[in-house]
Motif scaffolding. Structure first.
Motif, mmCIF file in Angstrom:
data_model
loop_
_atom_site.group_PDB
_atom_site.id
_atom_site.type_symbol
_atom_site.label_atom_id
_atom_site.label_comp_id
_atom_site.label_asym_id
_atom_site.label_seq_id
_atom_site.Cartn_x
_atom_site.Cartn_y
_atom_site.Cartn_z
ATOM 1 N N PHE A 151 -11.121 -7.443 -4.598
ATOM 2 C CA PHE A 151 -10.378 -6.254 -4.984
ATOM 3 C C PHE A 151 -10.812 -5.818 -6.375
ATOM 4 C CE2 PHE A 151 -7.666 -8.481 -1.947
ATOM 5 C CZ PHE A 151 -7.374 -7.460 -1.060
ATOM 6 N N HIS A 152 -11.140 -4.544 -6.503
ATOM 7 C CA HIS A 152 -11.495 -3.959 -7.788
ATOM 8 C C HIS A 152 -10.332 -3.062 -8.209
ATOM 9 C CE1 HIS A 152 -15.586 -5.432 -7.174
ATOM 10 N NE2 HIS A 152 -15.529 -4.907 -5.961
ATOM 11 N N GLU A 153 -9.523 -3.543 -9.126
ATOM 12 C CA GLU A 153 -8.354 -2.798 -9.582
ATOM 13 C C GLU A 153 -8.774 -1.833 -10.686
ATOM 14 O OE1 GLU A 153 -5.648 -5.784 -10.859
ATOM 15 O OE2 GLU A 153 -5.422 -6.681 -8.861
ATOM 16 N N ARG A 180 -0.061 -6.428 -0.416
ATOM 17 C CA ARG A 180 -0.030 -7.101 -1.723
ATOM 18 C C ARG A 180 0.258 -6.128 -2.862
ATOM 19 N NH1 ARG A 180 -1.401 -12.030 -3.581
ATOM 20 N NH2 ARG A 180 -1.590 -12.145 -5.843
ATOM 21 N N TYR A 181 -0.392 -4.970 -2.839
ATOM 22 C CA TYR A 181 -0.285 -4.065 -3.992
ATOM 23 C C TYR A 181 0.918 -3.129 -3.911
ATOM 24 C CZ TYR A 181 -4.752 -5.752 -5.652
ATOM 25 O OH TYR A 181 -5.762 -6.554 -6.136
ATOM 26 N N GLN A 182 1.428 -2.869 -2.726
ATOM 27 C CA GLN A 182 2.663 -2.104 -2.543
ATOM 28 C C GLN A 182 2.663 -0.804 -3.357
ATOM 29 O OE1 GLN A 182 6.328 -4.429 -2.343
ATOM 30 N NE2 GLN A 182 5.117 -6.314 -2.450
ATOM 31 N N LEU A 183 1.626 -0.009 -3.144
ATOM 32 C CA LEU A 183 1.529 1.281 -3.831
ATOM 33 C C LEU A 183 2.298 2.380 -3.101
ATOM 34 C CD1 LEU A 183 -2.273 1.251 -4.780
ATOM 35 C CD2 LEU A 183 -0.321 0.518 -6.166
ATOM 36 N N MET A 184 2.399 2.298 -1.787
ATOM 37 C CA MET A 184 2.997 3.379 -1.027
ATOM 38 C C MET A 184 4.482 3.609 -1.299
ATOM 39 S SD MET A 184 0.776 5.151 0.507
ATOM 40 C CE MET A 184 1.819 6.092 1.617
ATOM 41 N N PRO A 185 5.311 2.585 -1.533
ATOM 42 C CA PRO A 185 6.705 2.887 -1.869
ATOM 43 C C PRO A 185 6.837 3.775 -3.101
ATOM 44 C CG PRO A 185 6.504 0.596 -1.238
ATOM 45 C CD PRO A 185 5.105 1.131 -1.335
ATOM 46 N N GLY A 186 6.039 3.499 -4.132
ATOM 47 C CA GLY A 186 6.076 4.335 -5.320
ATOM 48 C C GLY A 186 5.559 5.732 -5.053
ATOM 49 N N ILE A 187 4.513 5.833 -4.232
ATOM 50 C CA ILE A 187 3.961 7.137 -3.877
ATOM 51 C C ILE A 187 4.978 7.954 -3.087
ATOM 52 C CG2 ILE A 187 2.240 8.240 -2.379
ATOM 53 C CD1 ILE A 187 0.276 6.026 -3.294
ATOM 54 N N LEU A 188 5.595 7.336 -2.087
ATOM 55 C CA LEU A 188 6.592 8.046 -1.289
ATOM 56 C C LEU A 188 7.805 8.444 -2.126
ATOM 57 C CD1 LEU A 188 6.499 5.986 2.037
ATOM 58 C CD2 LEU A 188 5.488 8.234 1.597
ATOM 59 N N THR A 189 8.219 7.565 -3.019
ATOM 60 C CA THR A 189 9.359 7.881 -3.876
ATOM 61 C C THR A 189 9.064 9.099 -4.749
ATOM 62 O OG1 THR A 189 10.092 5.571 -3.929
ATOM 63 C CG2 THR A 189 10.858 7.009 -5.714
ATOM 64 N N PRO A 208 -4.919 6.023 -2.223
ATOM 65 C CA PRO A 208 -4.778 4.941 -3.215
ATOM 66 C C PRO A 208 -5.838 3.854 -3.116
ATOM 67 C CG PRO A 208 -3.120 4.729 -1.504
ATOM 68 C CD PRO A 208 -3.824 6.027 -1.246
ATOM 69 N N TYR A 209 -6.621 3.843 -2.040
ATOM 70 C CA TYR A 209 -7.645 2.806 -1.840
ATOM 71 C C TYR A 209 -8.985 3.437 -1.486
ATOM 72 C CZ TYR A 209 -3.470 -0.104 -1.376
ATOM 73 O OH TYR A 209 -2.263 -0.722 -1.599
ATOM 74 N N ARG A 210 -10.065 2.691 -1.782
ATOM 75 C CA ARG A 210 -11.409 2.968 -1.278
ATOM 76 C C ARG A 210 -11.895 1.701 -0.587
ATOM 77 N NH1 ARG A 210 -15.314 6.799 -3.315
ATOM 78 N NH2 ARG A 210 -14.357 8.408 -4.616
ATOM 79 N N GLY A 211 -12.593 1.851 0.529
ATOM 80 C CA GLY A 211 -12.920 0.696 1.346
ATOM 81 C C GLY A 211 -11.714 0.335 2.190
#
Length: 350
Positions: free
Chosen positions: A38-40, A135-144, A64-67
């Motif tokens: 993972f490249h953060e 693991r990264y759980q980005l979508m809850p913040g995006i949806l919010t 939010p992701y590439r690959g």
């Protein structure tokens, strides 16, 4: 890796989307992430304009992701990894770029005076509910962030993880227009295991459709890809449409396999290993370029339309956002341009 040279083209003076010193590379020694790097990164923008020449039915996306760990051998987005000097084959499946600041960045961009509250499509390049999201759980913040601004959006996914955010989707549906589609191109278990090895099974994806529908969130199915000579017989198409109907899908939209550069080489290598007898047939079918000929697309669309009518699916609700794959990013600059495909017949919705 071209982290600090990611511009529209080699001569552009546009600043890179992120700097090399903003990248953190991680690996996790757990079964679900073994072999994946993972490249953060901290992205500089998150709302991206779809290439102006594209005929996609939306103008803005968030990715939010590439690959993608789904590792679909046909994935049209593989070419995007070459813009980072990453391999479009196994590298696309195992080298995942994570935009860790996506939620905060989206909140800021939605609040900008320049943003007019237009529809945002997600999951149209790589899946926003792929394994990394667990693991990264980005979508809850995006949806919010989208809910807070009552900004319309749509999601296309092969992932079952979307059910984690069911309550957020219900909240969103009460304040704005949303669209959800699940991608299920076929129900053949043997084909699924080899061509989409990192995805949940078609049956589990149809369970997502069933669950969303039962909670008042209409869900369509993008029947993609229909794979020539392996998943396109009338019997296979009928079985897939029947399963989609039984899951309670509101619509089914067929999309024939297309093989753009980056994906074509990887798919051909897979075909050589698993179905070498089909190589000549594929060469003939795709001799005109990345897309199957229109006569073939129309034949598939016609059969799927007939089966959908037989099982009572459709028509597609007027005004509902279509969820179809966007053109690969090159890169995600707001005014990036790319060649567009011909308008394929199979994009007509039921």
């Amino acid at each position: 890796m071209r982290w600090d040279n990611l511009t529209r083209d080699d001569t552009s003076a546009t600043p890179a989307l992120f700097a090399a010193d903003a990248v953190t590379t991680r690996t996790f020694d757990t079964p679900e992430f073994r072999g994946i790097t993972f490249h953060e990164i901290r992205a500089r923008s998150i709302i991206n304009r779809v290439p102006g020449a594209s005929r996609m039915p939306f103008e803005w996306t968030v990715n939010p992701y590439r690959g993608c760990t789904h590792a679909c051998v046909y994935c049209f987005a593989r070419k995007t990894h070459s813009y980072l000097d990453l391999d479009t084959g196994i590298g696309f499946d195992s080298q995942i770029v994570v935009k860790t600041n996506a939620p905060e960045l989206l909140r800021r961009e939605l609040a900008s005076r320049r943003w007019a509250g237009e529809h945002i499509a997600m999951g149209t390049n790589v899946d926003c509910y792929q394994r990394a999201e667990g693991r990264y759980q980005l979508m809850p913040g995006i949806l919010t962030a989208l809910v807070e601004r009552a900004n319309p959006f749509s999601i296309l996914t092969k992932g079952t993880l979307i059910l984690r955010d069911l309550e957020l989707l219900r909240r969103a549906s009460r304040v704005t227009d949303i669209g959800v589609s699940v991608s299920v191109g076929f129900t053949d278990g043997e084909l699924w295991r080899t061509v989409e090895p990192g995805t949940p099974s078609p049956e589990r994806r149809l369970d997502v459709v069933r669950t969303l529908s039962s909670h008042g969130i209409p869900c369509g199915v993008l029947m993609a890809p229909v794979i020539p000579f392996l998943g396109d017989s009338p019997e296979q198409l009928r079985a897939t449409v029947r399963a989609i109907a039984q899951a309670g899908a509101t619509s089914v939209t067929p999309l024939v396999l297309h093989l753009r550069p980056g994906a074509r080489e990887w798919f051909t290598a897979w075909l050589t290993h698993h179905h070498p007898r089909l190589l000549r047939r594929y060469d003939a079918l795709y001799e005109g370029g990345s897309y199957a000929p229109k006569w073939y697309q129309r034949r598939i669309t016609g059969m799927v339309h007939d089966f959908a009518a037989e099982y009572g699916i459709g028509p597609y609700a007027a005004g509902t956002h279509r969820n179809v794959p966007e053109e690969p990013e090159e890169p995600e600059e707001p005014d990036a341009r790319a060649d567009s495909p011909p308008a394929p017949a199979q994009l007509s919705l039921l």
